[in-house]
Design a protein around this motif. Structure first.
Motif, PDB file in Angstrom:
ATOM      1  N   VAL A 242       0.848  -1.189   0.000  1.00  0.00           N
ATOM      2  CA  VAL A 242       0.000   0.000   0.000  1.00  0.00           C
ATOM      3  C   VAL A 242       0.885   1.241   0.000  1.00  0.00           C
ATOM      4  O   VAL A 242       2.090   1.157   0.265  1.00  0.00           O
ATOM      5  CB  VAL A 242      -0.951   0.007   1.220  1.00  0.00           C
ATOM      6  CG1 VAL A 242      -1.939  -1.143   1.136  1.00  0.00           C
ATOM      7  CG2 VAL A 242      -0.156  -0.081   2.528  1.00  0.00           C
ATOM      8  N   PRO A 243       0.353   2.430  -0.302  1.00  0.00           N
ATOM      9  CA  PRO A 243       1.163   3.652  -0.288  1.00  0.00           C
ATOM     10  C   PRO A 243       1.832   3.874   1.064  1.00  0.00           C
ATOM     11  O   PRO A 243       1.255   3.551   2.115  1.00  0.00           O
ATOM     12  CB  PRO A 243       0.137   4.757  -0.594  1.00  0.00           C
ATOM     13  CG  PRO A 243      -0.948   4.067  -1.351  1.00  0.00           C
ATOM     14  CD  PRO A 243      -1.029   2.688  -0.762  1.00  0.00           C
ATOM     15  N   PRO A 244       3.054   4.450   1.080  1.00  0.00           N
ATOM     16  CA  PRO A 244       3.779   4.623   2.346  1.00  0.00           C
ATOM     17  C   PRO A 244       3.000   5.347   3.427  1.00  0.00           C
ATOM     18  O   PRO A 244       3.101   5.012   4.610  1.00  0.00           O
ATOM     19  CB  PRO A 244       5.026   5.425   1.917  1.00  0.00           C
ATOM     20  CG  PRO A 244       5.243   5.057   0.488  1.00  0.00           C
ATOM     21  CD  PRO A 244       3.871   4.864  -0.084  1.00  0.00           C
ATOM     22  N   VAL A 245       2.187   6.344   3.036  1.00  0.00           N
ATOM     23  CA  VAL A 245       1.475   7.128   4.038  1.00  0.00           C
ATOM     24  C   VAL A 245       0.487   6.283   4.835  1.00  0.00           C
ATOM     25  O   VAL A 245       0.119   6.639   5.967  1.00  0.00           O
ATOM     26  CB  VAL A 245       0.747   8.319   3.362  1.00  0.00           C
ATOM     27  CG1 VAL A 245      -0.475   7.858   2.584  1.00  0.00           C
ATOM     28  CG2 VAL A 245       0.354   9.372   4.391  1.00  0.00           C
ATOM     29  N   VAL A 246       0.061   5.148   4.301  1.00  0.00           N
ATOM     30  CA  VAL A 246      -0.879   4.279   5.014  1.00  0.00           C
ATOM     31  C   VAL A 246      -0.276   3.799   6.336  1.00  0.00           C
ATOM     32  O   VAL A 246      -0.988   3.599   7.323  1.00  0.00           O
ATOM     33  CB  VAL A 246      -1.293   3.090   4.120  1.00  0.00           C
ATOM     34  CG1 VAL A 246      -2.105   2.057   4.904  1.00  0.00           C
ATOM     35  CG2 VAL A 246      -2.105   3.594   2.927  1.00  0.00           C
ATOM     36  N   GLY A 247       1.043   3.635   6.373  1.00  0.00           N
ATOM     37  CA  GLY A 247       1.697   3.247   7.620  1.00  0.00           C
ATOM     38  C   GLY A 247       1.515   4.284   8.713  1.00  0.00           C
ATOM     39  O   GLY A 247       1.353   3.944   9.893  1.00  0.00           O
ATOM     40  N   LEU A 248       1.521   5.575   8.328  1.00  0.00           N
ATOM     41  CA  LEU A 248       1.294   6.642   9.294  1.00  0.00           C
ATOM     42  C   LEU A 248      -0.179   6.704   9.701  1.00  0.00           C
ATOM     43  O   LEU A 248      -0.499   6.958  10.865  1.00  0.00           O
ATOM     44  CB  LEU A 248       1.734   7.990   8.718  1.00  0.00           C
ATOM     45  CG  LEU A 248       3.208   8.100   8.316  1.00  0.00           C
ATOM     46  CD1 LEU A 248       3.509   9.493   7.773  1.00  0.00           C
ATOM     47  CD2 LEU A 248       4.127   7.783   9.483  1.00  0.00           C
ATOM     48  N   TYR A 249      -1.074   6.487   8.715  1.00  0.00           N
ATOM     49  CA  TYR A 249      -2.505   6.431   9.045  1.00  0.00           C
ATOM     50  C   TYR A 249      -2.765   5.382  10.120  1.00  0.00           C
ATOM     51  O   TYR A 249      -3.587   5.580  11.024  1.00  0.00           O
ATOM     52  CB  TYR A 249      -3.333   6.065   7.809  1.00  0.00           C
ATOM     53  CG  TYR A 249      -3.399   7.105   6.719  1.00  0.00           C
ATOM     54  CD1 TYR A 249      -3.050   8.434   6.951  1.00  0.00           C
ATOM     55  CD2 TYR A 249      -3.820   6.763   5.439  1.00  0.00           C
ATOM     56  CE1 TYR A 249      -3.122   9.379   5.934  1.00  0.00           C
ATOM     57  CE2 TYR A 249      -3.905   7.709   4.421  1.00  0.00           C
ATOM     58  CZ  TYR A 249      -3.553   9.010   4.667  1.00  0.00           C
ATOM     59  OH  TYR A 249      -3.626   9.935   3.672  1.00  0.00           O
ATOM     60  N   ALA A 250      -2.086   4.239   9.994  1.00  0.00           N
ATOM     61  CA  ALA A 250      -2.311   3.126  10.920  1.00  0.00           C
ATOM     62  C   ALA A 250      -1.747   3.409  12.305  1.00  0.00           C
ATOM     63  O   ALA A 250      -2.313   2.974  13.319  1.00  0.00           O
ATOM     64  CB  ALA A 250      -1.690   1.851  10.356  1.00  0.00           C
ATOM     65  N   ALA A 251      -0.630   4.134  12.356  1.00  0.00           N
ATOM     66  CA  ALA A 251       0.085   4.298  13.622  1.00  0.00           C
ATOM     67  C   ALA A 251      -0.715   5.108  14.644  1.00  0.00           C
ATOM     68  O   ALA A 251      -0.758   4.752  15.831  1.00  0.00           O
ATOM     69  CB  ALA A 251       1.440   4.956  13.372  1.00  0.00           C
TER      70      ALA A 251
ATOM     71  N   ALA B 270      -8.576  -3.622  19.322  1.00  0.00           N
ATOM     72  CA  ALA B 270      -8.956  -2.212  19.248  1.00  0.00           C
ATOM     73  C   ALA B 270      -8.015  -1.441  18.337  1.00  0.00           C
ATOM     74  O   ALA B 270      -8.447  -0.587  17.544  1.00  0.00           O
ATOM     75  CB  ALA B 270      -8.958  -1.600  20.650  1.00  0.00           C
ATOM     76  N   ALA B 271      -6.709  -1.734  18.429  1.00  0.00           N
ATOM     77  CA  ALA B 271      -5.716  -1.049  17.598  1.00  0.00           C
ATOM     78  C   ALA B 271      -5.966  -1.314  16.118  1.00  0.00           C
ATOM     79  O   ALA B 271      -5.911  -0.393  15.283  1.00  0.00           O
ATOM     80  CB  ALA B 271      -4.310  -1.497  17.998  1.00  0.00           C
ATOM     81  N   ASN B 272      -6.243  -2.559  15.773  1.00  0.00           N
ATOM     82  CA  ASN B 272      -6.492  -2.896  14.369  1.00  0.00           C
ATOM     83  C   ASN B 272      -7.802  -2.306  13.869  1.00  0.00           C
ATOM     84  O   ASN B 272      -7.880  -1.820  12.736  1.00  0.00           O
ATOM     85  CB  ASN B 272      -6.485  -4.417  14.184  1.00  0.00           C
ATOM     86  CG  ASN B 272      -5.108  -4.972  13.944  1.00  0.00           C
ATOM     87  OD1 ASN B 272      -4.552  -4.855  12.860  1.00  0.00           O
ATOM     88  ND2 ASN B 272      -4.534  -5.561  14.981  1.00  0.00           N
ATOM     89  N   LEU B 273      -8.833  -2.341  14.698  1.00  0.00           N
ATOM     90  CA  LEU B 273     -10.116  -1.773  14.296  1.00  0.00           C
ATOM     91  C   LEU B 273      -9.971  -0.279  14.020  1.00  0.00           C
ATOM     92  O   LEU B 273     -10.459   0.235  13.004  1.00  0.00           O
ATOM     93  CB  LEU B 273     -11.154  -2.019  15.390  1.00  0.00           C
ATOM     94  CG  LEU B 273     -12.572  -1.503  15.112  1.00  0.00           C
ATOM     95  CD1 LEU B 273     -13.152  -2.150  13.849  1.00  0.00           C
ATOM     96  CD2 LEU B 273     -13.476  -1.760  16.311  1.00  0.00           C
ATOM     97  N   GLY B 274      -9.287   0.427  14.920  1.00  0.00           N
ATOM     98  CA  GLY B 274      -9.065   1.854  14.711  1.00  0.00           C
ATOM     99  C   GLY B 274      -8.243   2.133  13.475  1.00  0.00           C
ATOM    100  O   GLY B 274      -8.538   3.059  12.710  1.00  0.00           O
ATOM    101  N   SER B 275      -7.214   1.325  13.250  1.00  0.00           N
ATOM    102  CA  SER B 275      -6.379   1.492  12.060  1.00  0.00           C
ATOM    103  C   SER B 275      -7.193   1.321  10.786  1.00  0.00           C
ATOM    104  O   SER B 275      -7.126   2.142   9.869  1.00  0.00           O
ATOM    105  CB  SER B 275      -5.224   0.483  12.086  1.00  0.00           C
ATOM    106  OG  SER B 275      -4.492   0.530  10.883  1.00  0.00           O
ATOM    107  N   GLY B 276      -7.990   0.252  10.716  1.00  0.00           N
ATOM    108  CA  GLY B 276      -8.780  -0.009   9.522  1.00  0.00           C
ATOM    109  C   GLY B 276      -9.807   1.074   9.247  1.00  0.00           C
ATOM    110  O   GLY B 276     -10.034   1.459   8.093  1.00  0.00           O
ATOM    111  N   LEU B 277     -10.420   1.605  10.308  1.00  0.00           N
ATOM    112  CA  LEU B 277     -11.433   2.656  10.143  1.00  0.00           C
ATOM    113  C   LEU B 277     -10.812   4.003   9.791  1.00  0.00           C
ATOM    114  O   LEU B 277     -11.518   4.932   9.414  1.00  0.00           O
ATOM    115  CB  LEU B 277     -12.265   2.784  11.413  1.00  0.00           C
ATOM    116  CG  LEU B 277     -13.193   1.594  11.718  1.00  0.00           C
ATOM    117  CD1 LEU B 277     -13.867   1.772  13.073  1.00  0.00           C
ATOM    118  CD2 LEU B 277     -14.240   1.413  10.618  1.00  0.00           C
ATOM    119  N   CYS B 278      -9.489   4.104   9.905  1.00  0.00           N
ATOM    120  CA  CYS B 278      -8.767   5.329   9.533  1.00  0.00           C
ATOM    121  C   CYS B 278      -7.913   5.110   8.282  1.00  0.00           C
ATOM    122  O   CYS B 278      -6.864   5.739   8.106  1.00  0.00           O
ATOM    123  CB  CYS B 278      -7.898   5.797  10.690  1.00  0.00           C
ATOM    124  SG  CYS B 278      -8.830   6.393  12.117  1.00  0.00           S
TER     125      CYS B 278
END
Length: 412
Positions: A50-59, A297-305
């Motif tokens: 995925v695009p690099p910025v997605v890693g920041l979205y997830a963090a 919770a961390a994964n759910l929040g990451s996916g929704l963002c």
């Protein structure tokens, strides 16, 4: 009665006995972890396809929500190499070559992983950690790390990447050695040597960030992108879109349940190990059920963002603990700084050479190629055991090697 920080299901329970004296070391630790997390999050997103910025979205959401639900004071949650590679392998057949759908399904996988994790935590299934085979997991991780490394070598050398399993990709790299791009090789190998050197001799210095900043500076000063050096390119700034990913239907979510269980098990095993290690040093206990819920919770929040799958990181937790962190306030500081990065600093990373980013990835996962632990499993043998069990006397070693070659031959 249990100590306050061990009570189950308290929101931000790990902060319930917070002391004012912890604030300064937590802020310092947060700054240190942020310096490591940003370049590695960009790198792990590329592993996930995925695009690099997605890693920041997830963090950002994963750090906040783990602090709210988890039981560790020290664990840092975010994109990681093993689960990123699993995500890429599991999404590829479902995306059918459509980049937009690939990104959407990656976020959907994080959402499903989050829901499964929350359900498992509330059902108190943390005991499953006792049934995860350490030798099999070790062999799996070694094979996965080798696969990630060979996938990054072409960018390090400036050659075309081959398709297929580890051995096919390795042979493709060997055949392409006569076509390497010398400037790319120099940048890539210097970046790799510097990251590994700083990690070994100056462990408190954020080597990944240092190398990334030097690479960006070199491109800006010498116009390396105009001379054929591949760079990361445009990175979207600002906040991600929030909510369910577009174009993902109910059938897709059902198809992702099986992959999500696999991602959850790997992420849970890695994160729980890191959490227990630092809890033992600091003298508190880890609740495996809360760890499942925290990971969920961390994964759910990451996916929704618009993010990707995440899990606890041993390396960044080590950085956090080594910098003096006392609580999850350090993780919240990392989240705030990463949010600032998304809003104002993404343009800085657009000039990052691809070879440098690949070097950061390789340096991050090379420590997972733990052949010494496999050798230790082989040495668990005595004449008495051999006379009784024959070849089965080294069952753990055989299981680890089988898992490793399974990944190398057949992918994750």
């Amino acid at each position: 009665m249990s100590a306050p920080h061990t009570r189950t299901w308290w929101v931000f329970g790990s902060l319930s006995d917070y002391q004012r004296a912890w604030l300064r070391p937590d802020i310092i630790a947060g700054l240190t972890v942020w310096a490591v997390l940003v370049p590695e999050a960009l790198a792990y997103a590329t592993i996930a396809g995925v695009p690099p910025v997605v890693g920041l979205y997830a963090a950002v959401p994963s750090l906040i929500l783990y602090a709210a639900a988890g039981s560790s004071r020290h664990l840092i949650v975010g994109p990681m190499s093993a689960t990123a590679a699993l995500s890429a392998a599991m999404i590829a057949p479902l995306a059918s070559g459509n980049d937009g759908r690939f990104i959407a399904l990656s976020a959907a996988l994080a959402i499903v992983t989050g829901l499964v994790g929350l359900l498992a935590g509330f059902m108190r299934l943390g005991f499953i950690a006792s049934f995860i085979s350490e030798p099999v997991l070790k062999g799996f991780i070694v094979g996965l790390a080798l696969t990630i490394i060979i996938g990054q070598v072409p960018k390090l050398l400036g050659v075309d990447k081959g398709e297929g399993n580890f051995f096919v990709q390795t042979w493709t790299v060997v055949k392409e050695l006569g076509e390497v791009d010398l400037p790319t090789v120099i940048i890539g190998l210097l970046s790799l040597a510097m990251v590994l050197g700083v990690k070994r001799w100056l462990p408190l210095v954020p080597g990944s960030l240092l190398v990334v900043l030097l690479g960006i500076t070199a491109v800006a000063l010498f116009g390396l992108d105009d001379r054929g050096i591949d760079i990361v390119g445009h990175i979207d700034s600002g906040l991600p879109s929030m909510g369910l990913p577009n174009g993902v239907g109910a059938e897709d979510y059902l198809d992702l349940v099986g992959p999500a269980v696999g991602v959850l098990l790997i992420g849970f095993a890695e994160g729980l190990g890191a959490a227990k290690t630092y809890a033992a040093k600091a003298g508190y206990t880890i609740d495996a059920n809360r760890e499942l819920a925290g990971l969920g919770a961390a994964n759910l929040g990451s996916g929704l963002c618009s993010g990707m799958v995440v899990n606890g990181s041993l390396s960044k937790t080590a950085v956090n603990g080594g910098a003096g962190a006392k609580s999850q306030v350090s993780g919240l500081v990392v989240a705030a700084l990463t949010l600032v990065t998304l809003l104002f600093l993404t343009g800085l990373f657009e000039k990052l050479p691809e070879a440098t980013l690949s070097a950061v990835v390789i340096a991050a996962v090379i420590e997972l190629v733990d052949f010494s632990s496999l050798a230790a499993l082989y040495r668990v043998w005595t004449k008495r055991l051999g006379s009784i069990y024959g070849h089965a006397a080294r069952a753990d070693f055989a299981a680890a090697i089988a898992a490793m070659f399974g990944v190398l031959l057949f992918d994750t």
